[in-house]
Scaffold this motif. Sequence first.
Motif, PDB file in Angstrom:
ATOM      1  N   ALA A 149      23.187 -97.633  53.506  1.00 28.28           N
ATOM      2  CA  ALA A 149      23.728 -96.746  54.539  1.00 28.28           C
ATOM      3  C   ALA A 149      23.385 -95.288  54.240  1.00 28.28           C
ATOM      4  O   ALA A 149      23.018 -94.515  55.140  1.00 28.28           O
ATOM      5  N   ARG A 150      23.476 -94.910  52.976  1.00 25.98           N
ATOM      6  CA  ARG A 150      23.137 -93.524  52.604  1.00 25.98           C
ATOM      7  C   ARG A 150      21.638 -93.269  52.774  1.00 25.98           C
ATOM      8  O   ARG A 150      21.232 -92.172  53.205  1.00 25.98           O
ATOM      9  N   ALA A 151      20.817 -94.248  52.442  1.00 21.10           N
ATOM     10  CA  ALA A 151      19.371 -94.080  52.605  1.00 21.10           C
ATOM     11  C   ALA A 151      18.992 -93.908  54.067  1.00 21.10           C
ATOM     12  O   ALA A 151      18.122 -93.098  54.413  1.00 21.10           O
ATOM     13  N   LEU A 152      19.648 -94.661  54.938  1.00 19.21           N
ATOM     14  CA  LEU A 152      19.369 -94.542  56.370  1.00 19.21           C
ATOM     15  C   LEU A 152      19.847 -93.190  56.894  1.00 19.21           C
ATOM     16  O   LEU A 152      19.134 -92.506  57.650  1.00 19.21           O
ATOM     17  N   ASP A 153      21.019 -92.786  56.480  1.00 23.22           N
ATOM     18  CA  ASP A 153      21.557 -91.506  56.931  1.00 23.22           C
ATOM     19  C   ASP A 153      20.677 -90.341  56.469  1.00 23.22           C
ATOM     20  O   ASP A 153      20.540 -89.328  57.169  1.00 23.22           O
ATOM     21  N   ALA A 154      20.053 -90.497  55.303  1.00 25.02           N
ATOM     22  CA  ALA A 154      19.210 -89.426  54.767  1.00 25.02           C
ATOM     23  C   ALA A 154      17.943 -89.221  55.588  1.00 25.02           C
ATOM     24  O   ALA A 154      17.276 -88.186  55.440  1.00 25.02           O
ATOM     25  N   ARG A 155      17.593 -90.185  56.438  1.00 27.90           N
ATOM     26  CA  ARG A 155      16.385 -90.022  57.264  1.00 27.90           C
ATOM     27  C   ARG A 155      16.603 -89.074  58.431  1.00 27.90           C
ATOM     28  O   ARG A 155      15.645 -88.659  59.084  1.00 27.90           O
ATOM     29  N   VAL A 156      17.859 -88.750  58.726  1.00 24.47           N
ATOM     30  CA  VAL A 156      18.155 -87.794  59.799  1.00 24.47           C
ATOM     31  C   VAL A 156      17.863 -86.388  59.288  1.00 24.47           C
ATOM     32  O   VAL A 156      18.300 -85.998  58.200  1.00 24.47           O
ATOM     33  N   GLY A 157      17.100 -85.626  60.085  1.00 29.44           N
ATOM     34  CA  GLY A 157      16.666 -84.301  59.663  1.00 29.44           C
ATOM     35  C   GLY A 157      17.604 -83.191  60.106  1.00 29.44           C
ATOM     36  O   GLY A 157      18.709 -83.430  60.608  1.00 29.44           O
ATOM     37  N   ALA A 158      17.135 -81.961  59.935  1.00 30.53           N
ATOM     38  CA  ALA A 158      17.896 -80.769  60.335  1.00 30.53           C
ATOM     39  C   ALA A 158      17.029 -79.920  61.254  1.00 30.53           C
ATOM     40  O   ALA A 158      15.800 -79.848  61.075  1.00 30.53           O
ATOM     41  N   PRO A 159      17.615 -79.266  62.253  1.00 33.37           N
ATOM     42  CA  PRO A 159      16.807 -78.477  63.200  1.00 33.37           C
ATOM     43  C   PRO A 159      16.368 -77.144  62.604  1.00 33.37           C
ATOM     44  O   PRO A 159      16.963 -76.623  61.656  1.00 33.37           O
TER      45      PRO A 159
ATOM     46  N   ARG B 221      11.425 -86.234  65.360  1.00 31.05           N
ATOM     47  CA  ARG B 221      11.400 -85.441  64.136  1.00 31.05           C
ATOM     48  C   ARG B 221      12.787 -85.336  63.518  1.00 31.05           C
ATOM     49  O   ARG B 221      12.952 -85.415  62.302  1.00 31.05           O
ATOM     50  N   LEU B 222      13.793 -85.168  64.368  1.00 29.33           N
ATOM     51  CA  LEU B 222      15.152 -85.024  63.852  1.00 29.33           C
ATOM     52  C   LEU B 222      15.781 -86.370  63.485  1.00 29.33           C
ATOM     53  O   LEU B 222      16.578 -86.455  62.552  1.00 29.33           O
ATOM     54  N   TRP B 223      15.461 -87.399  64.244  1.00 30.80           N
ATOM     55  CA  TRP B 223      16.121 -88.714  64.068  1.00 30.80           C
ATOM     56  C   TRP B 223      15.041 -89.790  64.213  1.00 30.80           C
ATOM     57  O   TRP B 223      14.946 -90.468  65.228  1.00 30.80           O
ATOM     58  N   PRO B 224      14.200 -89.962  63.212  1.00 32.83           N
ATOM     59  CA  PRO B 224      13.053 -90.858  63.355  1.00 32.83           C
ATOM     60  C   PRO B 224      13.479 -92.307  63.565  1.00 32.83           C
ATOM     61  O   PRO B 224      14.469 -92.780  63.001  1.00 32.83           O
TER      62      PRO B 224
END
Length: 717
Positions: A276-286, A355-358
């Motif tokens: 779950a943490r690995a998946l959440d880490a794929r979300v980027g920042a604007p 880019r933000l949420w691949p």
Amino acid sequence: MVSRSADIAAEQAYFDAAATQRDRRRDELARMPSAAANGAAAAHLRRYADAAVRALGVADHAVAFGRIDDEAGETRYVGRHLIRDADGEVLVVNWQAPAATGWFEATPDNPAGVRRKRAFTCTGNTIDDLTDTILAEIAEAVDAHLLAELSRGRTGTMRDIVATIQAAQFALIRAPREQVLVIEGGPGTGKSAVALHRVSWLLFQHRAEMSAQDVLVVGPHPTFVRYIGRLLPTLGDDGVDLRDVGRLAPDVPRGRVEPDAVARIKGEARMAGLLARALDARVGAPDPAERLLVGGRFVTLPGAEVAEALAAARAAALPYAGRRRLLRDRLATLVADRTGVNPGRSDAVDNLAERLWPQQTPTGLLRDLLGSSARLRAAAGDAFSPAEVTALHRRGADRLSRETWSAADLPLLDELAHLIDGPGRRYAHVVVDEAQDLSPMQLRAVARRSATGSLTVVGDLAQSTGAWARDSWDEVLAHLPAVHPVEIAPLRYGYRVPRQAYTTAAALLPVAAPGVAPVEVVRDGPAETGVHRVGLAELAGRAVAVAREHAEAGRFVGVVCPARQRRPVEAALAANGIAWSSADRGELGGAINLISPQEAKGLEFDAVVVVEPAEIVAGDERGHRLLYVALTRTIGHLDIVCTGDPVPLDAPARPRPPLGDEATAAFTRREARRLAEHLAGQLRGAAPPAFWADVLAEVRATLLPEDGVSSEPPTDG
């Protein structure tokens, strides 16, 4: 007094009349679609007719297996399926109906108004013999019909036990649906068959609410699933989803081999948090300002507004893909607010969302995660030691399409599929067999299939082996739904395994499972346990000779063989021109079947040949339990071919290597070599030189010098 032959003749006349009515109804149903007014109606009638034909059972099966005479003088015939005459009168009640309960529940101690139970032994619909049980005159709960039925030869598929269901088994079959029912029983108690008959019972009792497609049965391996595959259809329940536990995961190339210690880590429940943490880490920042080209003009979105949309998507109670769609819609709304035009399917908006949420797939994310020590360390947090992170890291295939996955990877892929795409298919009732051996991650995969929390859990702690061997059901239940109350129901009587074989196996219980009481065996076998002591060079040849002797006598034979003896036994079979089936290829059904101790669980044979018990014990941490399993697979003959003690109580089982970063971790030579190869792959995989010292330190900390494995760095060789 009416003679036995006259009794059989009278009953045969009733059977013939009932079969005629069954055939009449079958013919009516076959003609039904032709009476439809149009194609759609014909299709509907055909589906109805097909279901009704299945409910009538197989045409050449006996119409009934028993008859009940009650104290009021009423007689009822009990069969697998309901049969009526042309006027709608019931000729045979189906076993799930309330009118049939006396057949299963009446005992000498509690006749429940039943005066006599008559059991029929048939070939097709022809009565070969009958057995009367006058409940007021007997004191035993196990009758001659049951023993005769249990002695019938096996064929490689599980048969229904409707005709011989005992009162204790019937109580579990008809137990309320709204619970987690744990059916615990030793070898031969019928626990797996009871669980499957429970499915049929629930489908009949709750037919307005659930169909066969709403039930999932999970088995430990493909051979077991094939073995049970025909039972439910014989009871009229086609369409139940039968899967081995590995087939709950996405369909991917399999076969990767990895160290036992790594598989153990992957099976732990804390892996769910890591994923779950690995998946959440794929979300980027604007960026501070996001500039998009939309409809031929540039639009600037303030980074703060994009961040707010991102935070709202993160907070939504949706799976990863659903939250990604929510983000994309919010970004489109921000663009529309600035341009006054809905951007629709804009590439610019799609690109920003990507880019933000691949987008992610289970296989792509897990391959990237296991292939990156940095991502693993970030996702592990404080829940995993550095040594465990190192063990999880591996070099993947050059292309995702060429990646192969291990058995321990499959529950991780299933967990990711759930996190990314949300709940898949869910079921009104779930049965899980041999549950005592499943890892927490496998149990999570089972649990998420349950839509209601209604489960039947089957197993035997004395047969709990492998990396996740357990001594308590609490360790299993902790990972299953807690919606309904739990009942742990033991089965005391062993109906399948003969006394001689079980006595041999039960000698292992004080060592294998000290807290488990032996079952009470109800039948004798045809012979004492055969012990064949030979030299090592003769081992395979003698095992094959014994198996051939049984096969030539028409018996269905299982040869339980440890890994080191597998090739010699196969060579001896080939040298003697003997065909055999192999459980590791998913086969079961030849005269001679070669199986590993691990594959033997849940299977049964007319004759079992166990090869070199000491190696079975030595090959696994719970080796004494594996041997107990092997010795209890027979319904008739048991032979042990060995070079030493046939039941090695004092032989040491192989200890499990400790996990984590313990400096005392003990690896076998084979596991040490595998780990060395694994770490060499890491060194070759462009690991930073600064990381090499950590890798070499792990080698030195975990490989014992006396194993003869060098702690020097592996070369590319």
